[in-house]
Design a protein around this motif. Structure first.
Motif, PDB file in Angstrom:
ATOM      1  N   LEU A 136       8.130  12.204   5.759  1.00 32.50           N
ATOM      2  CA  LEU A 136       7.053  11.586   4.983  1.00 32.50           C
ATOM      3  C   LEU A 136       6.615  12.437   3.788  1.00 32.50           C
ATOM      4  O   LEU A 136       5.690  12.061   3.067  1.00 32.50           O
ATOM      5  CB  LEU A 136       5.845  11.342   5.891  1.00 32.50           C
ATOM      6  CG  LEU A 136       6.079  10.450   7.112  1.00 32.50           C
ATOM      7  CD1 LEU A 136       4.838  10.415   7.982  1.00 32.50           C
ATOM      8  CD2 LEU A 136       6.495   9.056   6.698  1.00 32.50           C
ATOM      9  N   ALA A 137       7.277  13.549   3.554  1.00 37.26           N
ATOM     10  CA  ALA A 137       6.841  14.523   2.545  1.00 37.26           C
ATOM     11  C   ALA A 137       6.638  13.942   1.151  1.00 37.26           C
ATOM     12  O   ALA A 137       5.684  14.271   0.468  1.00 37.26           O
ATOM     13  CB  ALA A 137       7.831  15.681   2.485  1.00 37.26           C
ATOM     14  N   HIS A 138       7.486  13.072   0.712  1.00 40.00           N
ATOM     15  CA  HIS A 138       7.421  12.553  -0.655  1.00 40.00           C
ATOM     16  C   HIS A 138       6.985  11.091  -0.686  1.00 40.00           C
ATOM     17  O   HIS A 138       7.490  10.312  -1.489  1.00 40.00           O
ATOM     18  CB  HIS A 138       8.778  12.722  -1.337  1.00 40.00           C
ATOM     19  CG  HIS A 138       9.233  14.149  -1.354  1.00 40.00           C
ATOM     20  ND1 HIS A 138       8.592  15.125  -2.089  1.00 40.00           N
ATOM     21  CD2 HIS A 138      10.241  14.771  -0.702  1.00 40.00           C
ATOM     22  CE1 HIS A 138       9.199  16.278  -1.901  1.00 40.00           C
ATOM     23  NE2 HIS A 138      10.208  16.089  -1.055  1.00 40.00           N
ATOM     24  N   SER A 139       6.055  10.754   0.195  1.00 37.22           N
ATOM     25  CA  SER A 139       5.575   9.372   0.225  1.00 37.22           C
ATOM     26  C   SER A 139       4.051   9.361   0.299  1.00 37.22           C
ATOM     27  O   SER A 139       3.400  10.391   0.414  1.00 37.22           O
ATOM     28  CB  SER A 139       6.156   8.631   1.435  1.00 37.22           C
ATOM     29  OG  SER A 139       5.539   9.054   2.626  1.00 37.22           O
ATOM     30  N   VAL A 140       3.521   8.179   0.220  1.00 32.33           N
ATOM     31  CA  VAL A 140       2.075   7.997   0.320  1.00 32.33           C
ATOM     32  C   VAL A 140       1.571   8.415   1.702  1.00 32.33           C
ATOM     33  O   VAL A 140       0.414   8.789   1.855  1.00 32.33           O
ATOM     34  CB  VAL A 140       1.718   6.510   0.045  1.00 32.33           C
ATOM     35  CG1 VAL A 140       0.230   6.279   0.087  1.00 32.33           C
ATOM     36  CG2 VAL A 140       2.318   6.046  -1.252  1.00 32.33           C
ATOM     37  N   LEU A 141       2.453   8.368   2.680  1.00 35.84           N
ATOM     38  CA  LEU A 141       2.068   8.698   4.055  1.00 35.84           C
ATOM     39  C   LEU A 141       2.187  10.185   4.382  1.00 35.84           C
ATOM     40  O   LEU A 141       2.072  10.581   5.537  1.00 35.84           O
ATOM     41  CB  LEU A 141       2.941   7.900   5.028  1.00 35.84           C
ATOM     42  CG  LEU A 141       2.845   6.374   4.916  1.00 35.84           C
ATOM     43  CD1 LEU A 141       3.851   5.719   5.847  1.00 35.84           C
ATOM     44  CD2 LEU A 141       1.440   5.900   5.225  1.00 35.84           C
ATOM     45  N   ALA A 142       2.403  11.017   3.373  1.00 31.24           N
ATOM     46  CA  ALA A 142       2.575  12.462   3.593  1.00 31.24           C
ATOM     47  C   ALA A 142       1.443  13.089   4.413  1.00 31.24           C
ATOM     48  O   ALA A 142       1.715  13.941   5.266  1.00 31.24           O
ATOM     49  CB  ALA A 142       2.737  13.173   2.258  1.00 31.24           C
ATOM     50  N   PRO A 143       0.178  12.709   4.223  1.00 34.36           N
ATOM     51  CA  PRO A 143      -0.878  13.315   5.051  1.00 34.36           C
ATOM     52  C   PRO A 143      -0.716  13.036   6.548  1.00 34.36           C
ATOM     53  O   PRO A 143      -1.160  13.829   7.381  1.00 34.36           O
ATOM     54  CB  PRO A 143      -2.164  12.675   4.530  1.00 34.36           C
ATOM     55  CG  PRO A 143      -1.838  12.250   3.134  1.00 34.36           C
ATOM     56  CD  PRO A 143      -0.389  11.870   3.151  1.00 34.36           C
ATOM     57  N   LEU A 144      -0.060  11.937   6.899  1.00 36.53           N
ATOM     58  CA  LEU A 144       0.163  11.645   8.322  1.00 36.53           C
ATOM     59  C   LEU A 144       1.164  12.613   8.952  1.00 36.53           C
ATOM     60  O   LEU A 144       1.147  12.829  10.164  1.00 36.53           O
ATOM     61  CB  LEU A 144       0.670  10.216   8.499  1.00 36.53           C
ATOM     62  CG  LEU A 144      -0.321   9.105   8.191  1.00 36.53           C
ATOM     63  CD1 LEU A 144       0.342   7.746   8.344  1.00 36.53           C
ATOM     64  CD2 LEU A 144      -1.528   9.209   9.111  1.00 36.53           C
ATOM     65  N   GLY A 145       2.027  13.182   8.135  1.00 31.42           N
ATOM     66  CA  GLY A 145       3.013  14.131   8.648  1.00 31.42           C
ATOM     67  C   GLY A 145       2.375  15.322   9.326  1.00 31.42           C
ATOM     68  O   GLY A 145       2.916  15.866  10.297  1.00 31.42           O
ATOM     69  N   ALA A 146       1.229  15.747   8.836  1.00 25.68           N
ATOM     70  CA  ALA A 146       0.555  16.918   9.408  1.00 25.68           C
ATOM     71  C   ALA A 146       0.008  16.656  10.807  1.00 25.68           C
ATOM     72  O   ALA A 146      -0.073  17.574  11.624  1.00 25.68           O
ATOM     73  CB  ALA A 146      -0.575  17.366   8.482  1.00 25.68           C
ATOM     74  N   VAL A 147      -0.367  15.420  11.086  1.00 21.51           N
ATOM     75  CA  VAL A 147      -0.930  15.109  12.410  1.00 21.51           C
ATOM     76  C   VAL A 147       0.101  14.494  13.344  1.00 21.51           C
ATOM     77  O   VAL A 147      -0.176  14.300  14.523  1.00 21.51           O
ATOM     78  CB  VAL A 147      -2.151  14.161  12.288  1.00 21.51           C
ATOM     79  CG1 VAL A 147      -3.271  14.839  11.524  1.00 21.51           C
ATOM     80  CG2 VAL A 147      -1.774  12.845  11.677  1.00 21.51           C
ATOM     81  N   ALA A 148       1.283  14.197  12.826  1.00 17.96           N
ATOM     82  CA  ALA A 148       2.295  13.527  13.651  1.00 17.96           C
ATOM     83  C   ALA A 148       2.774  14.406  14.807  1.00 17.96           C
ATOM     84  O   ALA A 148       2.943  13.912  15.925  1.00 17.96           O
ATOM     85  CB  ALA A 148       3.482  13.098  12.793  1.00 17.96           C
ATOM     86  N   GLN A 149       2.982  15.688  14.561  1.00 18.76           N
ATOM     87  CA  GLN A 149       3.477  16.542  15.636  1.00 18.76           C
ATOM     88  C   GLN A 149       2.453  16.687  16.765  1.00 18.76           C
ATOM     89  O   GLN A 149       2.797  16.496  17.930  1.00 18.76           O
ATOM     90  CB  GLN A 149       3.909  17.909  15.134  1.00 18.76           C
ATOM     91  CG  GLN A 149       4.520  18.723  16.259  1.00 18.76           C
ATOM     92  CD  GLN A 149       5.138  20.021  15.790  1.00 18.76           C
ATOM     93  OE1 GLN A 149       4.871  20.469  14.684  1.00 18.76           O
ATOM     94  NE2 GLN A 149       5.950  20.622  16.632  1.00 18.76           N
ATOM     95  N   PRO A 150       1.187  17.000  16.480  1.00 21.15           N
ATOM     96  CA  PRO A 150       0.229  17.075  17.597  1.00 21.15           C
ATOM     97  C   PRO A 150       0.063  15.743  18.332  1.00 21.15           C
ATOM     98  O   PRO A 150      -0.077  15.722  19.557  1.00 21.15           O
ATOM     99  CB  PRO A 150      -1.085  17.492  16.937  1.00 21.15           C
ATOM    100  CG  PRO A 150      -0.741  17.976  15.579  1.00 21.15           C
ATOM    101  CD  PRO A 150       0.589  17.431  15.227  1.00 21.15           C
TER     102      PRO A 150
END
Length: 164
Positions: free
Chosen positions: A38-52
């Motif tokens: 998700l790094a280069h998309s609008v959803l990039a902020p979700l990447g940070a919470v996806a693992q937890p």
């Protein structure tokens, strides 16, 4: 209220462990891959919470899987005492437990909790032993011609005889 499955079908109680282990492992894998995906998309902020979130979801499925593992083990011991016969269903001991072990190892890595890794090591040894027993018994059954029989057809009419 409910009876146990017939002895010939007792191993099927382990099959539910497969989707639980696969789901837990998938949530962890997707959570770990999300930041890069998700790094280069609008959803990039979700990447940070996806693992937890993936680890949290995996813990829920893993906990249910652990409960199911214990339940299946107890039911298998009960059926073992009643004379659990060997059949192709015994492969149901190997694959579901194997994927549950993979999810357990991943939880140990993701959380840093050594209890997961220790349990996974113990279960890996059990799965290796089960594989050995099932392979030997399968080869024996194939060699002697009694392995490939469907338990549900045991009461069926002999071949060549039609019932009117």
């Amino acid at each position: 209220m409910h009876k146990l499955p017939p002895r010939e079908m007792a191993v099927s109680t382990w099959l539910t462990l497969g989707p639980l282990g696969t789901g837990a492992l998938a949530l962890q894998t997707l959570g770990a891959a999300a930041p890069r995906a998700l790094a280069h998309s609008v959803l990039a902020p979700l990447g940070a919470v996806a693992q937890p979130l993936g680890v949290a979801g995996a813990l829920v499925l893993w906990g249910l899987g652990l409960w199911w593992l214990v339940t299946a083990a107890v039911l298998t011991v009960v059926q073992w005492r009643r004379g659990l016969p060997f059949n192709l269903g015994w492969w149901g001991f190997t694959f579901p437990v194997g994927v549950f072990v993979a999810a357990t190892y991943a939880l140990g890595t993701d959380t840093g909790v050594t209890a997961f890794t220790r349990l996974a090591t113990l279960l890996t040894s059990a799965v290796a032993g089960i594989w050995l027993v099932v392979i030997v018994r399968s080869l024996h059954g194939l060699w002697h011609g009694h392995l490939v029989q469907a338990p549900c057809l045991a009461q069926a009419a002999p071949a060549g005889r039609l019932q009117a």
